[in-house]
Design a protein around this motif. Structure first.
Motif, PDB file in Angstrom:
ATOM      1  N   LYS A  98       0.869  -1.176   0.000  1.00 31.11           N
ATOM      2  CA  LYS A  98       0.000   0.000   0.000  1.00 31.11           C
ATOM      3  C   LYS A  98       0.908   1.228   0.000  1.00 31.11           C
ATOM      4  O   LYS A  98       2.134   1.109   0.046  1.00 31.11           O
ATOM      5  N   GLU A  99       0.307   2.423  -0.053  1.00 33.02           N
ATOM      6  CA  GLU A  99       1.121   3.634   0.058  1.00 33.02           C
ATOM      7  C   GLU A  99       1.042   4.177   1.476  1.00 33.02           C
ATOM      8  O   GLU A  99       0.289   3.695   2.294  1.00 33.02           O
ATOM      9  N   GLY A 100       1.856   5.152   1.764  1.00 37.77           N
ATOM     10  CA  GLY A 100       1.791   5.772   3.090  1.00 37.77           C
ATOM     11  C   GLY A 100       3.036   5.532   3.913  1.00 37.77           C
ATOM     12  O   GLY A 100       3.844   4.658   3.623  1.00 37.77           O
ATOM     13  N   ARG A 101       3.195   6.327   4.950  1.00 36.64           N
ATOM     14  CA  ARG A 101       4.388   6.290   5.795  1.00 36.64           C
ATOM     15  C   ARG A 101       4.586   4.923   6.445  1.00 36.64           C
ATOM     16  O   ARG A 101       5.714   4.500   6.658  1.00 36.64           O
ATOM     17  N   GLU A 102       3.503   4.237   6.772  1.00 38.10           N
ATOM     18  CA  GLU A 102       3.643   2.943   7.457  1.00 38.10           C
ATOM     19  C   GLU A 102       4.261   1.894   6.553  1.00 38.10           C
ATOM     20  O   GLU A 102       4.739   0.874   7.031  1.00 38.10           O
ATOM     21  N   GLN A 103       4.213   2.135   5.274  1.00 42.19           N
ATOM     22  CA  GLN A 103       4.709   1.155   4.325  1.00 42.19           C
ATOM     23  C   GLN A 103       6.160   1.360   3.952  1.00 42.19           C
ATOM     24  O   GLN A 103       6.725   0.571   3.199  1.00 42.19           O
ATOM     25  N   LEU A 104       6.761   2.438   4.475  1.00 42.73           N
ATOM     26  CA  LEU A 104       8.102   2.775   4.008  1.00 42.73           C
ATOM     27  C   LEU A 104       9.115   1.654   4.212  1.00 42.73           C
ATOM     28  O   LEU A 104       9.913   1.370   3.330  1.00 42.73           O
ATOM     29  N   TYR A 105       9.079   1.037   5.373  1.00 48.57           N
ATOM     30  CA  TYR A 105      10.076  -0.019   5.600  1.00 48.57           C
ATOM     31  C   TYR A 105       9.777  -1.233   4.732  1.00 48.57           C
ATOM     32  O   TYR A 105      10.682  -1.863   4.194  1.00 48.57           O
ATOM     33  N   TRP A 106       8.472  -1.531   4.559  1.00 51.53           N
ATOM     34  CA  TRP A 106       8.110  -2.640   3.670  1.00 51.53           C
ATOM     35  C   TRP A 106       8.638  -2.395   2.264  1.00 51.53           C
ATOM     36  O   TRP A 106       9.204  -3.283   1.630  1.00 51.53           O
ATOM     37  N   LYS A 107       8.431  -1.183   1.798  1.00 48.47           N
ATOM     38  CA  LYS A 107       8.884  -0.845   0.445  1.00 48.47           C
ATOM     39  C   LYS A 107      10.397  -0.991   0.352  1.00 48.47           C
ATOM     40  O   LYS A 107      10.928  -1.482  -0.644  1.00 48.47           O
ATOM     41  N   THR A 108      11.062  -0.581   1.410  1.00 47.86           N
ATOM     42  CA  THR A 108      12.524  -0.650   1.421  1.00 47.86           C
ATOM     43  C   THR A 108      12.995  -2.103   1.375  1.00 47.86           C
ATOM     44  O   THR A 108      13.859  -2.465   0.574  1.00 47.86           O
ATOM     45  N   ILE A 109      12.390  -2.922   2.225  1.00 49.21           N
ATOM     46  CA  ILE A 109      12.790  -4.334   2.279  1.00 49.21           C
ATOM     47  C   ILE A 109      12.542  -4.995   0.928  1.00 49.21           C
ATOM     48  O   ILE A 109      13.403  -5.691   0.384  1.00 49.21           O
ATOM     49  N   LYS A 110      11.352  -4.767   0.393  1.00 50.43           N
ATOM     50  CA  LYS A 110      11.006  -5.391  -0.888  1.00 50.43           C
ATOM     51  C   LYS A 110      11.892  -4.905  -2.027  1.00 50.43           C
ATOM     52  O   LYS A 110      12.241  -5.670  -2.915  1.00 50.43           O
ATOM     53  N   THR A 111      12.224  -3.625  -1.981  1.00 50.97           N
ATOM     54  CA  THR A 111      13.090  -3.093  -3.037  1.00 50.97           C
ATOM     55  C   THR A 111      14.472  -3.718  -2.969  1.00 50.97           C
ATOM     56  O   THR A 111      15.009  -4.165  -3.991  1.00 50.97           O
ATOM     57  N   PHE A 112      15.030  -3.748  -1.784  1.00 50.62           N
ATOM     58  CA  PHE A 112      16.372  -4.328  -1.670  1.00 50.62           C
ATOM     59  C   PHE A 112      16.348  -5.799  -2.076  1.00 50.62           C
ATOM     60  O   PHE A 112      17.299  -6.306  -2.674  1.00 50.62           O
ATOM     61  N   GLN A 113      15.244  -6.475  -1.779  1.00 53.17           N
ATOM     62  CA  GLN A 113      15.099  -7.868  -2.204  1.00 53.17           C
ATOM     63  C   GLN A 113      15.142  -7.940  -3.727  1.00 53.17           C
ATOM     64  O   GLN A 113      15.864  -8.739  -4.308  1.00 53.17           O
ATOM     65  N   TYR A 114      14.368  -7.100  -4.352  1.00 48.73           N
ATOM     66  CA  TYR A 114      14.295  -7.086  -5.806  1.00 48.73           C
ATOM     67  C   TYR A 114      15.651  -6.760  -6.425  1.00 48.73           C
ATOM     68  O   TYR A 114      16.105  -7.425  -7.363  1.00 48.73           O
ATOM     69  N   VAL A 115      16.289  -5.756  -5.871  1.00 47.72           N
ATOM     70  CA  VAL A 115      17.599  -5.336  -6.383  1.00 47.72           C
ATOM     71  C   VAL A 115      18.615  -6.457  -6.220  1.00 47.72           C
ATOM     72  O   VAL A 115      19.396  -6.753  -7.126  1.00 47.72           O
TER      73      VAL A 115
END
Lengths: 328, 318
Positions: A115-132
């Motif tokens: 989802k979007e929003g401040r609460e998702q920031l760490y999720w987005k970070t984890i998932k991005t680093f996973q993808y990268v």
């Protein structure tokens, strides 16, 4: 301290050894992005390459210090913010990814299915680093995370990182306290993981050494880094000035701009400096930069004080390394 | 029928008389007086690479030594924060900078011109500067405290210009027949222009202290009128790409406009690499400009034409 060109030259002489052939297709100034980019746009950009600029050192570093940049954005910020990142500093990265909760093929952005929003920031970070990690681990030595309102001077980051080994578990950014003993890195100012640090981060989630412990992205990541023995490094320049900045230049350069009651003063790991000593000449990043991205781009890569004695300086350089000009 | 046409004719007569009256009293007269053929913009170009390479190193050394720029900043007490910023930033790069104030201000040293009329302030400043410094400086740069200037780029621009010629340059504006240099972008006068100006300052028919009887004329226009009598004409300073080198707007404003006018080429379409002035800055922005122009750089991007200089001892902002 000024010396826009001879310091670089000196460091170049002492630092980098072999010279690379002029690989124009890797010339960061040529601003090549994806191959999908229409060719007429490419020509538009090349036309503005400054013929008075000597890019040898920068080109050399581009090959030697490979940085993958990923930009945290969202669909509502594509036009307002991410677009300006794409038009300016993103082009100096060896590879750049724009990460959003939703995929957008035109921009393009990757979809993280969060989802979007401040609460998702760490999720987005984890998932991005996973993808990268899964797709680009071998394409870069260093992995930079930035926000869509962060301005990064990528070549200054290359200079900083060129002295370090990406196989070491280390990371860089604006060191902040408290909460994490070895300090953590301010998210908005951008932070950089070495290849080994990235490996360990991904492994930590597999083995559950680290979990989604909090939604405060920079703090949570910093805690994880400490757990997995990724060490922070001092990113300040040789004169002790900070290179990653959590605000725009104005907020740091002007004494008294940030009120003493502001959180900033207690969160800085190193004693914070306001006024001209705040910021390195080879600063790496600034945050909350919008729409001044283009202003910074102009001041860094275009506007400069011209020198009527240029050739004389070149001659003098060989005799006396301290050239005195300007007004006493 | 006859009475209608006669009242019409009377109307026309009255109108013409009135028009004649207004034009003789108004400043439009001044423009028409000069039967000049200068209807086009005058453009003055920066030196280009070939020009520079043709000048021998020795000659350039001589030239750089002979370049002496005297900076005049006209201030009023209300400008005190801009004044402070200007004093701490770009004016340090002038060979000499002096502040001319409408009245004495305790915090800063200034030359008191005892008037807050901008044209009178300008006249007094130019007269003072000429009388005192005509032997010592060959270029005179006048700016408002809201202007930021890169003096090195000013000197670079003037490299091949002979100060014994009547130069009057900056960002020009056309008002009817009059082409004048806008004070907002900074005004550059060679010593020859200063000489001619100063000989006219005492001639009220040509260089009145109060130009225009009906409406007040801005000081930069008055200067242009005065200089025109002396055969000195305004020229717009441009770089090799025909971009203005003296700007009456701030970088921020240029960028904002570029973002709507040409969003795919915001920075490229913005401003000259060798810009001398920007105007409309806040005091804080002046400090940011100092950092951005003289210190902040991208490692490995070596400009072959850019300045290499060490800041003076004790300075931390240039």
């Amino acid at each position: 301290m000024a010396s826009k060109s001879w310091l670089n030259f000196l460091t170049f002489l002492c630092g980098s050894g072999d010279t690379q052939p002029n690989l124009h297709h890797n010339d960061p100034h040529a601003r090549h992005l994806d191959d999908n980019e229409p060719s007429h746009l490419k020509e538009q950009v090349n036309f503005n390459a400054d013929s008075n600029e000597n890019m040898d050192i920068a080109e050399n570093l581009y090959q030697k210090v490979k940085i993958l940049c990923w930009v945290m954005t969202s669909s509502q910020n594509l036009e307002k913010k991410a677009k300006h990142v794409k038009a300016t500093w993103a082009q100096y990265c060896n590879k750049v990814l724009f990460m959003s909760s939703e995929e957008n093929q035109d921009f393009p952005t990757m979809g993280l299915k969060t989802k979007e929003g401040r609460e998702q920031l760490y999720w987005k970070t984890i998932k991005t680093f996973q993808y990268v990690h899964d797709h680009y681990l071998e394409d870069a030595d260093w992995f930079l995370k930035a926000d869509d309102d962060t301005y990064v001077i990528v070549d200054n980051l290359r200079r900083l990182l060129s002295r370090y080994n990406p196989e070491q578990p280390i990371y860089f950014g604006r060191r902040s306290k408290p909460y994490v003993k070895q300090s953590y890195m301010n998210g908005g100012a951008g932070y950089v993981l070495s290849k080994e640090a990235l490996r360990r981060f991904i492994d930590a989630f597999k083995t559950e050494k680290c979990t989604h412990s909090s939604s405060i992205e920079d703090l949570a990541l910093g805690r994880c880094m400490e757990i997995i023995n990724v060490e922070v490094r001092d990113s300040r320049d040789t004169t002790g000035k900070e290179t990653f900045h959590p605000f725009v230049p104005e907020h740091h350069l002007i004494k008294g701009y940030l009120p003493k009651t502001f959180w900033y003063w207690n969160y800085n790991y190193y004693p914070p400096v306001e006024g001209p000593g705040c910021c390195s000449d080879i600063a790496v990043s600034f945050h909350y930069v919008n729409p001044t991205m283009y202003e910074l781009e102009y001041l860094i890569y275009h506007l400069r004080p011209y020198d009527i004695l240029k050739e004389i300086n070149q001659a003098n350089k060989n005799e006396d390394t301290k050239v005195k000009l300007g007004n006493p | 029928m006859l009475s209608e046409s006669s009242s019409f004719l009377k109307g026309v007569m009255l109108g013409s008389i009135f028009y004649a009256l207004i034009t003789t009293l108004g400043h439009i007269r001044i423009g028409h007086r000069n039967r000049t053929h200068h209807h086009e913009h005058h453009h003055l170009q920066a030196p280009n690479k070939e020009d520079i390479s043709k000048i021998s190193a020795a000659e350039r050394m001589e030239l750089s030594k002979s370049f002496r720029v005297y900076c005049i900043v006209l201030v009023k007490p209300k400008d005190v924060s801009l004044w402070a910023a200007v004093k701490e930033t770009w004016t340090k790069h002038c060979d000499k900078a002096e502040f001319f104030s409408s009245e004495n201000v305790k915090v800063f040293e200034s030359i008191n011109v005892d008037t807050d009329d901008m044209w009178l302030m300008m006249r007094k400043a130019y007269k003072y500067a000429f009388d005192k410094y005509k032997e010592q400086y060959n270029w005179f740069f006048l700016a408002r405290p809201s202007t930021f200037a890169v003096i090195e780029n000013l000197k670079y621009f003037l490299l091949k210009k002979d100060p014994s010629q009547p130069f009057y340059l900056g960002h020009t504006v056309k008002s009817g027949d009059l082409e004048y240099v806008s004070v907002d972008g900074g005004i550059v006068l060679s010593i020859e222009s200063m000489k001619r100006l100063n000989s006219l300052l005492s001639v009220p028919e040509k260089c009145p202290e109060q130009g225009g009887m009906i409406w007040k004329i801005s000081e930069d226009k008055q200067l242009a009128v005065c200089l025109k009598y002396a055969g000195v004409f305004a020229e717009n300073a441009e770089d090799a790409d025909r971009k203005d080198v003296f700007n009456t707007k701030s970088v921020g404003l240029f960028i904002k406009e570029a973002m709507s006018n040409h969003p795919n080429q915001v920075v490229e379409g913005c401003c000259s690499n060798m810009a001398v002035t920007f105007n409309g800055l806040t005091p804080n922005q002046m400090h940011v400009m100092m950092y951005g122009v003289y210190r902040l750089r991208a490692f490995g991007h070596v400009f072959n034409d850019a300045l290499v200089f060490l800041p003076p001892n004790g300075s931390d902002n240039d």
